[in-house]
Design a protein around this motif. Structure first.
Motif, PDB file in Angstrom:
ATOM      1  N   ASN A 554       0.827  -1.196   0.000  1.00 14.13           N
ATOM      2  CA  ASN A 554       0.000   0.000   0.000  1.00 14.13           C
ATOM      3  C   ASN A 554       0.864   1.250   0.000  1.00 14.13           C
ATOM      4  O   ASN A 554       2.036   1.224   0.437  1.00 14.13           O
ATOM      5  N   GLN A 555       0.291   2.362  -0.479  1.00 10.30           N
ATOM      6  CA  GLN A 555       1.012   3.640  -0.473  1.00 10.30           C
ATOM      7  C   GLN A 555       1.429   3.983   0.953  1.00 10.30           C
ATOM      8  O   GLN A 555       0.628   3.935   1.880  1.00 10.30           O
ATOM      9  N   GLY A 556       2.725   4.329   1.099  1.00 10.92           N
ATOM     10  CA  GLY A 556       3.243   4.692   2.414  1.00 10.92           C
ATOM     11  C   GLY A 556       3.925   3.555   3.141  1.00 10.92           C
ATOM     12  O   GLY A 556       4.579   3.782   4.182  1.00 10.92           O
ATOM     13  N   ASP A 557       3.818   2.308   2.632  1.00 11.91           N
ATOM     14  CA  ASP A 557       4.506   1.186   3.283  1.00 11.91           C
ATOM     15  C   ASP A 557       6.016   1.389   3.219  1.00 11.91           C
ATOM     16  O   ASP A 557       6.582   1.777   2.173  1.00 11.91           O
ATOM     17  N   ASN A 558       6.680   1.116   4.325  1.00 12.33           N
ATOM     18  CA  ASN A 558       8.149   1.168   4.381  1.00 12.33           C
ATOM     19  C   ASN A 558       8.677  -0.197   3.987  1.00 12.33           C
ATOM     20  O   ASN A 558       8.358  -1.198   4.625  1.00 12.33           O
ATOM     21  N   VAL A 559       9.481  -0.256   2.865  1.00 14.75           N
ATOM     22  CA  VAL A 559       9.955  -1.535   2.336  1.00 14.75           C
ATOM     23  C   VAL A 559      11.475  -1.541   2.231  1.00 14.75           C
ATOM     24  O   VAL A 559      12.124  -0.490   2.208  1.00 14.75           O
ATOM     25  N   ILE A 560      12.036  -2.750   2.167  1.00 15.99           N
ATOM     26  CA  ILE A 560      13.477  -2.943   1.929  1.00 15.99           C
ATOM     27  C   ILE A 560      13.635  -3.414   0.494  1.00 15.99           C
ATOM     28  O   ILE A 560      12.994  -4.384   0.075  1.00 15.99           O
ATOM     29  N   VAL A 561      14.480  -2.694  -0.293  1.00 14.36           N
ATOM     30  CA  VAL A 561      14.703  -3.024  -1.696  1.00 14.36           C
ATOM     31  C   VAL A 561      16.001  -3.810  -1.812  1.00 14.36           C
ATOM     32  O   VAL A 561      17.066  -3.355  -1.367  1.00 14.36           O
ATOM     33  N   SER A 562      15.878  -5.042  -2.376  1.00 15.45           N
ATOM     34  CA  SER A 562      17.074  -5.863  -2.577  1.00 15.45           C
ATOM     35  C   SER A 562      17.502  -5.782  -4.051  1.00 15.45           C
ATOM     36  O   SER A 562      16.681  -5.437  -4.917  1.00 15.45           O
ATOM     37  N   PRO A 563      18.777  -6.033  -4.386  1.00 12.64           N
ATOM     38  CA  PRO A 563      19.803  -6.539  -3.446  1.00 12.64           C
ATOM     39  C   PRO A 563      20.527  -5.423  -2.712  1.00 12.64           C
ATOM     40  O   PRO A 563      21.431  -5.683  -1.927  1.00 12.64           O
ATOM     41  N   GLU A 564      20.148  -4.136  -2.967  1.00  9.87           N
ATOM     42  CA  GLU A 564      20.867  -3.029  -2.330  1.00  9.87           C
ATOM     43  C   GLU A 564      20.626  -2.966  -0.826  1.00  9.87           C
ATOM     44  O   GLU A 564      21.411  -2.369  -0.091  1.00  9.87           O
ATOM     45  N   GLU A 576       0.615  -4.150 -14.482  1.00 15.26           N
ATOM     46  CA  GLU A 576       0.265  -5.495 -14.905  1.00 15.26           C
ATOM     47  C   GLU A 576       1.412  -6.492 -14.757  1.00 15.26           C
ATOM     48  O   GLU A 576       1.204  -7.708 -14.779  1.00 15.26           O
ATOM     49  N   LYS A 577       2.656  -5.956 -14.633  1.00 20.44           N
ATOM     50  CA  LYS A 577       3.813  -6.847 -14.477  1.00 20.44           C
ATOM     51  C   LYS A 577       4.235  -7.001 -13.017  1.00 20.44           C
ATOM     52  O   LYS A 577       5.211  -7.680 -12.723  1.00 20.44           O
ATOM     53  N   GLY A 578       3.493  -6.372 -12.109  1.00 20.78           N
ATOM     54  CA  GLY A 578       3.811  -6.487 -10.695  1.00 20.78           C
ATOM     55  C   GLY A 578       4.886  -5.528 -10.233  1.00 20.78           C
ATOM     56  O   GLY A 578       5.544  -5.773  -9.222  1.00 20.78           O
ATOM     57  N   ASN A 579       5.070  -4.396 -10.960  1.00 19.52           N
ATOM     58  CA  ASN A 579       6.088  -3.411 -10.582  1.00 19.52           C
ATOM     59  C   ASN A 579       5.462  -2.298  -9.749  1.00 19.52           C
ATOM     60  O   ASN A 579       4.327  -1.873 -10.005  1.00 19.52           O
ATOM     61  N   TYR A 580       6.220  -1.828  -8.742  1.00 23.58           N
ATOM     62  CA  TYR A 580       5.798  -0.723  -7.885  1.00 23.58           C
ATOM     63  C   TYR A 580       6.743   0.460  -8.083  1.00 23.58           C
ATOM     64  O   TYR A 580       7.941   0.279  -8.368  1.00 23.58           O
ATOM     65  N   ILE A 581       6.207   1.685  -7.943  1.00 25.34           N
ATOM     66  CA  ILE A 581       7.053   2.885  -7.901  1.00 25.34           C
ATOM     67  C   ILE A 581       7.376   3.153  -6.445  1.00 25.34           C
ATOM     68  O   ILE A 581       6.479   3.316  -5.617  1.00 25.34           O
ATOM     69  N   VAL A 582       8.687   3.154  -6.137  1.00 22.86           N
ATOM     70  CA  VAL A 582       9.164   3.310  -4.760  1.00 22.86           C
ATOM     71  C   VAL A 582      10.090   4.526  -4.696  1.00 22.86           C
ATOM     72  O   VAL A 582      10.947   4.719  -5.570  1.00 22.86           O
ATOM     73  N   GLN A 583       9.895   5.348  -3.666  1.00 21.00           N
ATOM     74  CA  GLN A 583      10.761   6.522  -3.471  1.00 21.00           C
ATOM     75  C   GLN A 583      11.880   6.170  -2.505  1.00 21.00           C
ATOM     76  O   GLN A 583      11.625   5.765  -1.377  1.00 21.00           O
ATOM     77  N   ILE A 584      13.132   6.330  -3.005  1.00 25.48           N
ATOM     78  CA  ILE A 584      14.314   6.051  -2.173  1.00 25.48           C
ATOM     79  C   ILE A 584      15.150   7.328  -2.127  1.00 25.48           C
ATOM     80  O   ILE A 584      15.605   7.826  -3.174  1.00 25.48           O
ATOM     81  N   LYS A 585      15.342   7.880  -0.943  1.00 25.68           N
ATOM     82  CA  LYS A 585      16.122   9.105  -0.731  1.00 25.68           C
ATOM     83  C   LYS A 585      15.654  10.232  -1.653  1.00 25.68           C
ATOM     84  O   LYS A 585      16.450  10.920  -2.303  1.00 25.68           O
ATOM     85  N   GLY A 586      14.327  10.386  -1.757  1.00 25.13           N
ATOM     86  CA  GLY A 586      13.753  11.476  -2.531  1.00 25.13           C
ATOM     87  C   GLY A 586      13.612  11.203  -4.007  1.00 25.13           C
ATOM     88  O   GLY A 586      13.018  12.004  -4.728  1.00 25.13           O
ATOM     89  N   GLU A 587      14.141  10.057  -4.509  1.00 23.37           N
ATOM     90  CA  GLU A 587      14.055   9.721  -5.922  1.00 23.37           C
ATOM     91  C   GLU A 587      13.099   8.553  -6.122  1.00 23.37           C
ATOM     92  O   GLU A 587      13.148   7.567  -5.385  1.00 23.37           O
ATOM     93  N   ARG A 595      11.467  -7.844  -5.503  1.00 23.95           N
ATOM     94  CA  ARG A 595      12.631  -7.206  -4.870  1.00 23.95           C
ATOM     95  C   ARG A 595      12.248  -6.472  -3.586  1.00 23.95           C
ATOM     96  O   ARG A 595      13.115  -5.948  -2.907  1.00 23.95           O
ATOM     97  N   LEU A 596      10.948  -6.452  -3.273  1.00 26.66           N
ATOM     98  CA  LEU A 596      10.485  -5.667  -2.133  1.00 26.66           C
ATOM     99  C   LEU A 596      10.099  -6.562  -0.957  1.00 26.66           C
ATOM    100  O   LEU A 596       9.468  -7.602  -1.137  1.00 26.66           O
ATOM    101  N   THR A 597      10.513  -6.117   0.237  1.00 26.43           N
ATOM    102  CA  THR A 597      10.141  -6.811   1.477  1.00 26.43           C
ATOM    103  C   THR A 597       9.549  -5.781   2.433  1.00 26.43           C
ATOM    104  O   THR A 597      10.169  -4.729   2.678  1.00 26.43           O
ATOM    105  N   LEU A 598       8.345  -6.072   2.952  1.00 29.35           N
ATOM    106  CA  LEU A 598       7.676  -5.129   3.858  1.00 29.35           C
ATOM    107  C   LEU A 598       8.457  -5.012   5.161  1.00 29.35           C
ATOM    108  O   LEU A 598       8.813  -6.008   5.788  1.00 29.35           O
ATOM    109  N   HIS A 599       8.721  -3.744   5.543  1.00 28.90           N
ATOM    110  CA  HIS A 599       9.416  -3.495   6.816  1.00 28.90           C
ATOM    111  C   HIS A 599       8.424  -2.980   7.869  1.00 28.90           C
ATOM    112  O   HIS A 599       8.265  -3.577   8.923  1.00 28.90           O
ATOM    113  N   ILE A 600       7.725  -1.886   7.546  1.00 28.55           N
ATOM    114  CA  ILE A 600       6.705  -1.338   8.452  1.00 28.55           C
ATOM    115  C   ILE A 600       5.513  -0.897   7.604  1.00 28.55           C
ATOM    116  O   ILE A 600       5.676  -0.188   6.609  1.00 28.55           O
ATOM    117  N   GLU A 601       4.287  -1.329   7.998  1.00 29.53           N
ATOM    118  CA  GLU A 601       3.092  -0.940   7.263  1.00 29.53           C
ATOM    119  C   GLU A 601       2.791   0.543   7.447  1.00 29.53           C
ATOM    120  O   GLU A 601       3.102   1.127   8.500  1.00 29.53           O
TER     121      GLU A 601
END
Length: 642
Positions: A554-564, A576-587, A595-601
């Motif tokens: 969901n929007q606002g979920d805190n996730v861990i992006v691998s392998p970084e 449709e391909k299961g891709n999410y737009i994620v903001q990392i350090k403002g980008e 590649r995403l693992t839920l950290h905090i909802e």
């Protein structure tokens, strides 16, 4: 037959209704102990008795069945070595008198009711016993003339008591004792006569103190002058008691000598009470005798449930030869459950020798057992759901069912997944039929209706529904499965035919045209409002993810992006391909869900009404967005992806 069947089909309630018509406690008890029989000859005999009893009541409704009060006490008291009480002997005399009345009542009924009137010949008249009790007992006590000796003793007793009272009157009227007495009256204490003397004059009156007043100011004294009279009176009373017991023992001996005749008479009178209670119930429900068979054939003509009164819709029911399994479909509250309960209850009543509320020509089969699964059997104590508890009950039915069993199943397979419930219901019906049981089942599954159409030994039935009034008629139609009324009712109530056509296509996988009804132009316009679509509507296009295994964020979920192994915040997605737009350090960037693992909802980080633009939009964009919301600005736009 088990208690579960009796309670579910309300057979116990029927027995309580019949018991209300019994006139004696023994008759009521016999009604409540009534159980169905498995023997054809016995059942037919019971029904014939009720038929004759009804004919008797048509001629004379006042049957002399009474006089049994206190008889149980008498029968339990004899042969115990003690004399029967006078009041108990009076009850016996009343009972013998009642037997005589019943004998006279049945005298002219022999032609119309030979079976019922024949019982009266098992009651001996016992005139000698009745006459002796009547001679010796009056008003619940032994009469003076029961014996010469008792008459003599009671005369002596009266004379002695009169002398004693005269002597006491002389003492009370004496001027010598007048000042010592509290009042000039004579009373009794423990059966002995006394006078009331003031406490302070105790020594002035010679005699024995037998009692004291509550205040202690009065002493009740037996004067010395009357003690001899009192003793003589007591001795005479002892003689009276001895003679009375002698007479009662004599009568008790007469009763014990006729014990078997009395017991048989009591049994016969109780049976009459029991029989006429059934006859009265038959008249109350407009009951009739039915023919009984052992060939599993049931035909009920204009049958009514006996607890629903005479205003219910009559039931015509026929099953057996060749079909032995009926599947009833129809709308809810259409009367399906009432049908199977009526058939089950009337079968129990017939096997118990009762008349049924049916028309002439009805027939009922004898069944060794009637097994039922009706209603909500949810067990809170055993922590079972409705479906689970009903399956437990059906397991027992499967174990017990045989070729002499009537099985009643209500809404079989309900309470679970429709596809599995339908399959399970069909398999259960098949197995019960293979075991030879006679089946009567209700269902809302159309597939079971189709199964019954093609399965040998099965026949469909349905509850009629009036589309004009949109109400069930509560009439059972055998040989025809119930048509689904949902589409017809919806059309009747005003659903657009195009919606019904689409529903038919979804349900039956076929096209069907539902014509529009003839309505006014205004009504047609109202009807069209149901299907008019606003082509200019703004609806956000929701992309359905084809792969159900895609993890949802969901929007606002805190996730861990691998392998970084860096932290980011979900902005939107997935596509449709299961891709999410994620903001990392403002980008913002696109990342696959793998590649995403839920950290905090998000629900744990932000309040429900939080404005996520604070996180995902720049300060300049938010300021420009606020200005654009107020007025148009030429050449200005906001890129929400940046």
């Amino acid at each position: 037959m088990n208690n579960h069947t009796f309670e579910t089909l309300q057979f116990e309630v029927i027995k309580e209704e019949i018991a209300h018509y019994a006139l004696t406690n023994q008759g009521k008890e016999k009604v409540l102990q009534l159980t169905p029989s498995l023997h054809l000859i016995q059942i037919q005999s019971w029904i014939d008795e009720v038929t004759e009893a009804v004919e008797i009541m048509k001629k004379s409704s006042s049957v002399p069945v009474h006089g049994l009060e206190g008889i149980d006490t008498l029968l339990n008291s004899i042969n115990k070595g003690v004399a029967l009480r006078a009041d108990i002997l009076m009850k016996l005399h009343e009972f013998l008198d009642c037997c005589g009345k019943m004998r006279r009542f049945m005298k002219d009924k022999e032609f119309m009711a030979p079976r019922v009137t024949s019982y009266i010949y098992s009651i001996d008249e016992l005139p000698g016993l009745a006459e002796e009790i009547n001679r010796c007992i009056r008003n619940g006590v032994v009469d003076d003339y029961a014996s010469k000796e008792l008459l003599k003793i009671r005369k002596q007793l009266a004379i002695q008591e009169e002398r004693l009272k005269e002597k006491l009157q002389q003492i009370v009227r004496s001027s010598k004792l007048k000042t010592y007495l509290q009042e000039s009256v004579i009373s009794q204490r423990d059966g002995r006569y006394v006078i009331p003397v003031k406490k302070e004059y105790r020594q002035k009156v010679k005699g024995t103190v037998l009692d004291t007043s509550a205040s202690g100011s009065t002493l009740f004294i037996e004067p010395e002058e009357v003690t001899t009279y009192q003793d003589q009176l007591t001795w005479i009373k002892m003689d009276e008691e001895a003679e009375t017991q002698k007479i009662l023992m004599y009568l008790t001996g007469l009763v014990e000598g006729k014990e078997q005749q009395i017991r048989l008479a009591v049994e016969t009178m109780v049976h009459y009470d029991f029989l006429f209670a059934k006859a009265k119930f038959s008249r109350a429900i407009d009951g009739r005798s039915v023919s009984i068979n052992e060939s599993h054939f049931i035909e009920l003509i204009e049958a009514r449930h006996p607890l629903l009164g005479k205003n219910v819709v009559p039931l015509y029911f026929k099953l057996g030869a060749p079909e032995n399994a009926l599947v009833i479909t129809g709308p809810n509250t259409g009367g399906k459950t009432v049908v199977i309960k009526t058939v089950g209850l009337l079968t129990l009543m017939a096997q118990a020798g009762l008349h049924l509320p049916v028309a002439e020509g009805s027939s009922v089969s004898i069944f060794q057992n009637i097994l039922v699964d009706i209603g909500d059997g949810q067990s809170i104590l055993e922590n079972l759901s409705t479906f689970s508890s009903r399956i437990v009950n059906i397991i027992d039915i499967l174990k017990e069912a045989n070729d002499r069993t009537l099985v009643l199943l209500d809404e079989l397979g309900s309470g679970t997944d429709p596809a599995e419930g339908m399959g399970l219901a069909t398999a259960i019906l098949e197995q019960l039929y293979k075991k030879g049981a006679t089946l009567l089942a209700t269902t809302h599954y159309s597939e079971i209706k189709e199964f019954a159409d093609h399965q040998e030994g099965f026949i469909n039935g349905s509850m009629e529904f009036d589309l004009d009034t949109l109400r069930p008629t509560y009439r059972l139609i055998i040989g025809k499965g119930g048509e689904s009324q949902a589409f017809a009712i919806a059309l009747k109530l005003g659903i657009h035919p195009k919606i019904i056509e689409r529903a038919h296509q979804i349900t039956y996988k076929e096209e069907k045209v539902y014509p529009e009804s003839h309505v006014s132009l205004q009504e047609k316009r109202e009807l069209e409002k149901q299907i008019i679509i606003n082509k200019y509507q703004a609806r956000e296009k929701v992309m359905k993810v084809s792969n159900p295994s895609v993890q949802k964020f969901n929007q606002g979920d805190n996730v861990i992006v691998s392998p970084e192994n860096v932290f980011g915040i979900v902005y939107k997605g997935p596509d449709e391909k299961g891709n999410y737009i994620v903001q990392i350090k403002g980008e913002k960037g696109s990342y696959n869900h793998k590649r995403l693992t839920l950290h905090i909802e998000a629900s744990e980080l932000y309040p429900p009404d939080y404005d996520f633009d604070i996180i995902f939009q720049t300060k300049e964009n938010r300021k420009l967005d606020k200005m654009l919301s107020k007025r148009h600005m030429e050449g200005q736009s906001i890129n929400h992806e940046s």
